[in-house]
Enzyme design. Structure first.
Site, mmCIF file in Angstrom:
data_model
loop_
_atom_site.group_PDB
_atom_site.id
_atom_site.type_symbol
_atom_site.label_atom_id
_atom_site.label_comp_id
_atom_site.label_asym_id
_atom_site.label_seq_id
_atom_site.Cartn_x
_atom_site.Cartn_y
_atom_site.Cartn_z
ATOM 1 N N LYS A 52 0.841 -1.333 0.092
ATOM 2 C CA LYS A 52 0.294 -0.128 0.197
ATOM 3 C C LYS A 52 0.763 1.567 0.209
ATOM 4 C CE LYS A 52 -3.661 -2.533 2.238
ATOM 5 N NZ LYS A 52 -4.506 -3.003 3.446
ATOM 6 N N GLN A 96 -4.517 -1.679 9.577
ATOM 7 C CA GLN A 96 -4.555 -3.125 9.204
ATOM 8 C C GLN A 96 -5.273 -4.316 10.087
ATOM 9 O OE1 GLN A 96 -3.692 -3.424 6.354
ATOM 10 N NE2 GLN A 96 -3.993 -5.771 5.699
ATOM 11 N N ASP A 119 -10.927 2.914 4.285
ATOM 12 C CA ASP A 119 -10.938 1.382 3.985
ATOM 13 C C ASP A 119 -12.525 0.532 3.229
ATOM 14 O OD1 ASP A 119 -8.914 -0.619 3.755
ATOM 15 O OD2 ASP A 119 -8.592 -0.702 5.884
#
Ligand code: GUN
Length: 293
Positions: A52, A96, A119
């Site tokens: 990412k 994460q 997200d």
């Protein structure tokens, strides 16, 4: 059988994002900036987050990686989230998953400002998505929609079967494809570990989407000839013969299923490539205040 090439599409999107950054730069606007928080040492999570951050650099976004030890407390993590919520330089950020067991993932997700939740995991974004309002879509379903769109694959009136009901893939995917629009307007069935006769459902699918996290569980007998197959699986299987000591496999037995399908996504090189691009597209939207105004 056509192979849907995630790598090719990811490069196409990367080029579009670079152009967008360039145009922001020329106009003196705010360069998009993504932050990622990684707690602990999980090897797969480390690889995802590295990817990412690298992708941000490649398209010209700012990026910040915050790494914390596995014994970081929930309170410490919540305080990092609060700081990122308040930091005007950060347009969007992710924490994460999975988090170490002593941290409540729901509590952390709820603490993220929905405006920065690139997200799309916060219930505000999930609810907005479900009602068809502007929202950050979760990266994997967003990437799959982008793949269907860019390959011009029709979904209207199709039988779509989704295997897996996770909050981040199966459930949002089923909602998005059953909603009005293109891609969308499909008749969606969602299957899971308690489904009776999974194979029977799978065989009815014009488009089969598999996100169950079990290596090669979809076999050729579960796929209708001519169906389209989207494999979201990303499983590490031990293979001492390889330098890394493992190989990546999908949830679909690719060798057996591919000859039967009219199109299929490979693993690696399929959906995974687009997931990161989807996150970057959300970050661009965040920098432009496109979702919440
Ligand atoms: N773990 C697996 N997939 C994801 C994702 O898309 N976002 C975050 N934050 N964690 C993940």
């Amino acid at each position: 059988m056509n192979l849907l090439d995630g790598k090719f599409l990811a490069q196409q999107i990367k080029d579009e994002l670079k152009t967008a950054v360039e145009s922001i730069r020329v106009q003196g606007g705010k360069i998009p900036h993504l932050a990622a928080v990684l707690v602990g040492e999980d090897p797969a999570s480390q690889a995802y987050v590295r990817n990412k951050v690298r992708s941000c650099e490649e398209v010209g976004f700012g990026s910040t990686l915050i790494r914390k030890e596995a014994d970081t407390t929930e309170a410490e993590l919540l305080s990092i989230v609060a700081q990122l919520n308040a930091d005007p330089e950060i347009d969007g950020f992710i924490v994460q998953l999975p988090l170490p067991k002593h941290i409540d993932e729901n509590k952390v997700t709820l603490a993220i400002d929905p405006r920065k939740d690139v997200d799309g995991f916060h219930p505000v974004n999930f609810g907005r998505m479900a009602q068809g309002l502007p929202a950050y879509l979760p990266a994997t379903p967003f990437g799959i929609l982008e793949m269907l769109r860019r390959y011009d694959i029709p979904t209207q009136g199709k039988e779509v079967v989704v295997i897996g009901r996770s909050n981040i893939v199966g459930t949002p995917m089923s909602i998005l494809l059953s909603r009005k629009g293109n891609p969308g307007d499909a008749t969606v069935t969602i299957c899971h570990s308690r489904t009776r006769d999974l194979a029977e459902h799978a065989r009815r699918a014009d488009i089969l989407i598999v996100a169950i996290g079990r290596t090669e569980m979809v076999t050729a007998d579960m796929v209708k000839p001519g169906a389209g197959v989207i494999d979201v699986g990303m499983n590490r299987v031990d293979d001492p013969a390889l330098p890394k000591g493992y190989r990546l496999t999908g949830d679909v037995d690719f060798q057996a299923v591919a000859p039967k399908a009219s199109w299929i996504t490979p693993v690696p090189g399929g959906v995974g490539q687009l997931t990161v691009m989807a996150l970057l597209m959300n970050t661009l939207k965040a920098a432009r205040s496109e979702v919440f105004g």
